[in-house]
Scaffold this motif. Structure first.
Motif, PDB file in Angstrom:
ATOM      1  N   THR A 118       0.839  -1.202   0.000  1.00  0.00           N
ATOM      2  CA  THR A 118       0.000   0.000   0.000  1.00  0.00           C
ATOM      3  C   THR A 118       0.873   1.250   0.000  1.00  0.00           C
ATOM      4  O   THR A 118       0.583   2.221  -0.697  1.00  0.00           O
ATOM      5  N   ARG A 119       1.947   1.219   0.774  1.00  0.00           N
ATOM      6  CA  ARG A 119       2.855   2.359   0.833  1.00  0.00           C
ATOM      7  C   ARG A 119       3.526   2.588  -0.525  1.00  0.00           C
ATOM      8  O   ARG A 119       3.651   3.715  -0.980  1.00  0.00           O
ATOM      9  N   VAL A 120       3.915   1.509  -1.208  1.00  0.00           N
ATOM     10  CA  VAL A 120       4.531   1.621  -2.535  1.00  0.00           C
ATOM     11  C   VAL A 120       3.514   2.178  -3.522  1.00  0.00           C
ATOM     12  O   VAL A 120       3.829   3.055  -4.328  1.00  0.00           O
ATOM     13  N   HIS A 121       2.269   1.714  -3.461  1.00  0.00           N
ATOM     14  CA  HIS A 121       1.218   2.214  -4.354  1.00  0.00           C
ATOM     15  C   HIS A 121       0.971   3.702  -4.096  1.00  0.00           C
ATOM     16  O   HIS A 121       0.848   4.479  -5.034  1.00  0.00           O
ATOM     17  N   ALA A 122       0.930   4.090  -2.831  1.00  0.00           N
ATOM     18  CA  ALA A 122       0.709   5.507  -2.494  1.00  0.00           C
ATOM     19  C   ALA A 122       1.866   6.363  -2.996  1.00  0.00           C
ATOM     20  O   ALA A 122       1.657   7.465  -3.508  1.00  0.00           O
ATOM     21  N   ARG A 123       3.089   5.870  -2.860  1.00  0.00           N
ATOM     22  CA  ARG A 123       4.246   6.625  -3.328  1.00  0.00           C
ATOM     23  C   ARG A 123       4.205   6.775  -4.847  1.00  0.00           C
ATOM     24  O   ARG A 123       4.468   7.838  -5.383  1.00  0.00           O
ATOM     25  N   GLY A 124       3.807   5.722  -5.554  1.00  0.00           N
ATOM     26  CA  GLY A 124       3.692   5.782  -7.012  1.00  0.00           C
ATOM     27  C   GLY A 124       2.621   6.765  -7.443  1.00  0.00           C
ATOM     28  O   GLY A 124       2.813   7.527  -8.387  1.00  0.00           O
ATOM     29  N   SER A 125       1.491   6.772  -6.754  1.00  0.00           N
ATOM     30  CA  SER A 125       0.419   7.719  -7.069  1.00  0.00           C
ATOM     31  C   SER A 125       0.865   9.148  -6.804  1.00  0.00           C
ATOM     32  O   SER A 125       0.554  10.062  -7.568  1.00  0.00           O
ATOM     33  N   SER A 126       1.607   9.333  -5.727  1.00  0.00           N
ATOM     34  CA  SER A 126       2.104  10.667  -5.386  1.00  0.00           C
ATOM     35  C   SER A 126       3.096  11.157  -6.440  1.00  0.00           C
ATOM     36  O   SER A 126       3.044  12.317  -6.853  1.00  0.00           O
ATOM     37  N   GLN A 127       3.971  10.275  -6.887  1.00  0.00           N
ATOM     38  CA  GLN A 127       4.933  10.647  -7.922  1.00  0.00           C
ATOM     39  C   GLN A 127       4.231  10.938  -9.237  1.00  0.00           C
ATOM     40  O   GLN A 127       4.578  11.890  -9.939  1.00  0.00           O
ATOM     41  N   ALA A 128       3.225  10.149  -9.570  1.00  0.00           N
ATOM     42  CA  ALA A 128       2.461  10.395 -10.790  1.00  0.00           C
ATOM     43  C   ALA A 128       1.727  11.727 -10.693  1.00  0.00           C
ATOM     44  O   ALA A 128       1.672  12.485 -11.663  1.00  0.00           O
ATOM     45  N   GLY A 129       1.170  12.011  -9.524  1.00  0.00           N
ATOM     46  CA  GLY A 129       0.488  13.284  -9.315  1.00  0.00           C
ATOM     47  C   GLY A 129       1.427  14.463  -9.496  1.00  0.00           C
ATOM     48  O   GLY A 129       1.075  15.461 -10.133  1.00  0.00           O
ATOM     49  N   ARG A 130       2.616  14.346  -8.944  1.00  0.00           N
ATOM     50  CA  ARG A 130       3.613  15.419  -9.105  1.00  0.00           C
ATOM     51  C   ARG A 130       3.992  15.596 -10.568  1.00  0.00           C
ATOM     52  O   ARG A 130       4.155  16.711 -11.052  1.00  0.00           O
ATOM     53  N   ALA A 131       4.141  14.492 -11.276  1.00  0.00           N
ATOM     54  CA  ALA A 131       4.509  14.555 -12.696  1.00  0.00           C
ATOM     55  C   ALA A 131       3.408  15.229 -13.511  1.00  0.00           C
ATOM     56  O   ALA A 131       3.685  16.086 -14.361  1.00  0.00           O
ATOM     57  N   VAL A 132       2.151  14.881 -13.253  1.00  0.00           N
ATOM     58  CA  VAL A 132       1.032  15.483 -13.972  1.00  0.00           C
ATOM     59  C   VAL A 132       0.969  16.981 -13.682  1.00  0.00           C
ATOM     60  O   VAL A 132       0.797  17.798 -14.596  1.00  0.00           O
ATOM     61  N   ALA A 133       1.119  17.357 -12.412  1.00  0.00           N
ATOM     62  CA  ALA A 133       1.088  18.779 -12.044  1.00  0.00           C
ATOM     63  C   ALA A 133       2.234  19.534 -12.706  1.00  0.00           C
ATOM     64  O   ALA A 133       2.042  20.660 -13.195  1.00  0.00           O
TER      65      ALA A 133
END
Length: 100
Positions: free
Chosen positions: A5-20
């Motif tokens: 779950t922590r790895v998935h959250a980190r991946g989503s956070s990184q994807a969010g930063r990339a999109v922004a």
């Protein structure tokens, strides 16, 4: 919190930063062209020409959405709509990815 779950959250956070970041860069290029246009930058300059072409491509869908009799209003509104749209959609998607 389980590791997966922590790895998935980190991946989503990184994807969010990339999109922004992509949305911010797109809006910056358009805003830079508006500024260069308003300052009557030399369109014979290679950098000015590149920014103009990039902004024109990014705002191609919105540029003729409305027509105005004054060219500077057409440039500001036509390109401004695209810049604001990229910011709003990009940051909305980024926020959604952060919450995942």
């Amino acid at each position: 919190m389980p590791t997966h779950t922590r790895v998935h959250a980190r991946g989503s956070s990184q994807a969010g930063r990339a999109v922004a970041l992509v949305a911010d860069v797109m809006a910056f290029v358009i805003a830079l062209w508006i500024l260069l246009y308003m300052l009557d930058a030399n369109q014979g300059n290679g950098l000015v020409d590149f920014i103009h072409d990039a902004a024109g491509w990014l705002a191609g869908w919105s540029y003729d959405l409305f027509t105005f009799s004054r060219e500077w209003v057409q440039v500001v509104v036509g390109h401004g709509i695209a810049a604001v749209t990229y910011l709003l959609i990009g940051h909305a998607v980024a926020g959604w990815l952060y919450r995942r």
